[in-house]
Design a protein around this motif. Structure first.
Motif, PDB file in Angstrom:
ATOM      1  N   ILE A 340      24.188  25.148  13.782  1.00  0.00           N
ATOM      2  CA  ILE A 340      24.006  23.873  13.089  1.00  0.00           C
ATOM      3  C   ILE A 340      24.479  22.710  13.959  1.00  0.00           C
ATOM      4  O   ILE A 340      23.800  21.682  14.090  1.00  0.00           O
ATOM      5  CB  ILE A 340      24.782  23.870  11.755  1.00  0.00           C
ATOM      6  CG1 ILE A 340      24.176  24.872  10.779  1.00  0.00           C
ATOM      7  CG2 ILE A 340      24.805  22.480  11.138  1.00  0.00           C
ATOM      8  CD1 ILE A 340      25.074  25.195   9.591  1.00  0.00           C
ATOM      9  N   ASP A 385      18.448  24.115   9.983  1.00  0.00           N
ATOM     10  CA  ASP A 385      19.864  23.855   9.715  1.00  0.00           C
ATOM     11  C   ASP A 385      20.198  24.006   8.233  1.00  0.00           C
ATOM     12  O   ASP A 385      21.276  24.507   7.870  1.00  0.00           O
ATOM     13  CB  ASP A 385      20.230  22.440  10.171  1.00  0.00           C
ATOM     14  CG  ASP A 385      20.185  22.290  11.682  1.00  0.00           C
ATOM     15  OD1 ASP A 385      20.032  23.310  12.379  1.00  0.00           O
ATOM     16  OD2 ASP A 385      20.305  21.145  12.171  1.00  0.00           O
ATOM     17  N   GLU A 386      19.270  23.568   7.385  1.00  0.00           N
ATOM     18  CA  GLU A 386      19.543  23.596   5.937  1.00  0.00           C
ATOM     19  C   GLU A 386      19.766  25.022   5.423  1.00  0.00           C
ATOM     20  O   GLU A 386      20.584  25.245   4.533  1.00  0.00           O
ATOM     21  CB  GLU A 386      18.377  22.939   5.183  1.00  0.00           C
ATOM     22  CG  GLU A 386      18.248  21.438   5.397  1.00  0.00           C
ATOM     23  CD  GLU A 386      17.601  21.052   6.707  1.00  0.00           C
ATOM     24  OE1 GLU A 386      17.534  19.855   7.016  1.00  0.00           O
ATOM     25  OE2 GLU A 386      17.157  21.961   7.456  1.00  0.00           O
ATOM     26  N   ARG A 389      23.297  26.008   6.475  1.00  0.00           N
ATOM     27  CA  ARG A 389      24.291  25.315   5.631  1.00  0.00           C
ATOM     28  C   ARG A 389      24.371  25.960   4.252  1.00  0.00           C
ATOM     29  O   ARG A 389      25.459  26.116   3.677  1.00  0.00           O
ATOM     30  CB  ARG A 389      23.936  23.832   5.504  1.00  0.00           C
ATOM     31  CG  ARG A 389      24.105  23.029   6.778  1.00  0.00           C
ATOM     32  CD  ARG A 389      24.067  21.532   6.489  1.00  0.00           C
ATOM     33  NE  ARG A 389      23.968  20.763   7.704  1.00  0.00           N
ATOM     34  CZ  ARG A 389      22.833  20.251   8.184  1.00  0.00           C
ATOM     35  NH1 ARG A 389      21.694  20.431   7.524  1.00  0.00           N
ATOM     36  NH2 ARG A 389      22.824  19.554   9.310  1.00  0.00           N
TER      37      ARG A 389
END
Length: 401
Positions: A340, A385-386, A389
């Protein structure tokens, strides 16, 4: 927490730095320039072969590989320090046979491949006689959730028949790409994460078509490139199945963790180089009666970049150290954190360097524009990235459930 580099790893790094200075940076433009058209665009450049031979002669070959005598036997932590050096140039990884997606595919074949599969595909990959690709993402479904994948892998006697469409298949347009690792559904009625399998598909098998090359911000990244590939009634021997039916997710998790951290290692080097030329440019250019280095905004950009790089490096080395000490699976959260943070960090540093270079930073005269495209690409590649996360949030929330 971190160990000192061994004398051997330190010596390899010094040798690698010398090789980069003598052979890679001076030839970088020739290796990356999209100067050819048509089929020649996807043909190997003779200069690459010459540099590969030199790298091999100097013992700088298969630096990532620790599954046998074909590599250097380095730990992830040790390789991280070397990977940062070769990551300073987008042209460098293939010179040392450390380029994606081949690194990940060689890892898959080393860990999960049969003796026959290793002899046919792994051995020539380790020798850089061929290249490979990894076909997972599909244009018709949100592939960040790999359970959506629709490509069909159907058993038919002693064969499997494959039908589907993939894209962002890195390396597929290259004329040296001889095999694809394809992920698809072999049993739609199985539990959600047991429906998928991975198979080895020769790129010259009837029914395999590379329909087009995809560009990233206009860069086609020849001669490897990123392809959209169609599989129409492609028949392959049942012996081309990897590990077993329904074990595609298991293989994917084993592959993607190390692959993600390798990208982060390289991006530390790319960001470090961007900071170096930002400093040199700002000290040598004058505007409005002073050098750029005397301007507060530029000094702020340089100072912040140093902070960002050091944070990213520590995160990446920690993840590598965790992989060595507790294993890839147990280190997945540390890998996710680095994945990330580091591409975003590197993109921000490169963007600042572009700004300091003005119009030149947007041109082909510097490596910055293509490097920015590469780092932006990896905020989506290997999982957005989401998604990472979200996975990290679930772990954090579970502590307080």
């Amino acid at each position: 927490m971190f160990a000192e580099l061994s004398d051997r790893a330190r010596a390899l790094r010094e040798r690698l730095e010398t090789f980069m200075a003598e052979h890679v940076y001076p030839n970088e433009h020739a290796l990356l320039a999209p100067s050819r058209e048509g089929k020649d665009k996807w043909a190997p450049r003779p200069l690459l072969g010459e540099l590969q031979a030199k790298a091999r002669a100097q013992g700088l070959w298969n630096l990532f590989y620790n599954h046998g005598s074909e590599g250097q036997g380095l730990s992830n932590y040790e390789y991280g320090h070397l990977c940062e050096v070769l990551g300073r140039s987008l042209a460098a990884p293939e010179i040392f046979n450390c380029n994606a997606p081949d690194v990940g595919n060689m890892e898959i074949l080393s860990i999960y491949g049969t003796d026959m599969q290793k002899e046919r595909w792994l051995k020539p990959l380790l020798e850089a006689e061929i290249r490979s690709c990894f076909a997972m993402t599909e244009p018709r479904v949100a592939s960040s959730d790999a359970t959506n994948i629709e490509t069909e892998i159907r058993r038919d006697g002693d064969h499997y028949v494959i039908n589907g469409r993939k894209w962002w298949v890195t390396g597929a347009p290259s004329e040296r790409c001889k095999v694809a690792i394809v992920m698809g559904k072999s049993d739609p009625s199985a539990p959600k994460h047991k429906q998928q399998s991975m198979v080895l598909v020769p790129m010259d098998a009837p029914g395999v078509t590379v329909e087009r090359a995809l560009s990233v911000y206009g860069y086609e990244h020849a001669p490897l490139g990123h392809g959209e590939v169609v599989f129409r009634d492609v028949r392959i021997p049942a012996g081309n199945m990897l590990l077993g039916e329904g074990r595609g997710f298991e293989i994917a998790q084993g592959r993607l963790g190390p692959g993600r951290i390798h990208h982060c290692m390289r991006f530390i080097g790319l960001a470090e180089r961007a900071l170096e030329i930002m400093c040199k440019r700002s000290a040598s250019r004058t505007a409005f009666g002073s050098t750029l280095a005397e301007m507060g905004a530029v000094r702020q950009a340089i100072g912040q970049s140093r902070c960002d790089i050091e944070q990213g490096r520590l995160m990446t080395l920690k993840a590598a150290w965790m992989m060595d000490t507790i294993g890839n699976k147990a280190a997945r959260n540390d890998i996710a954190i680095a994945k990330i943070v580091v591409p975003t960090m590197a993109g921000a540093v490169i963007d600042r360097a572009i700004q300091v270079h003005g119009g030149g930073g947007l041109s082909q005269d510097f490596f910055l524009a293509e490097a920015f495209a590469e780092t932006r690409f990896l905020r989506i590649g290997d999982g957005p990235d989401e998604v990472h996360r979200e996975a990290l949030a679930r772990v954090e929330l579970a502590r307080y459930a």
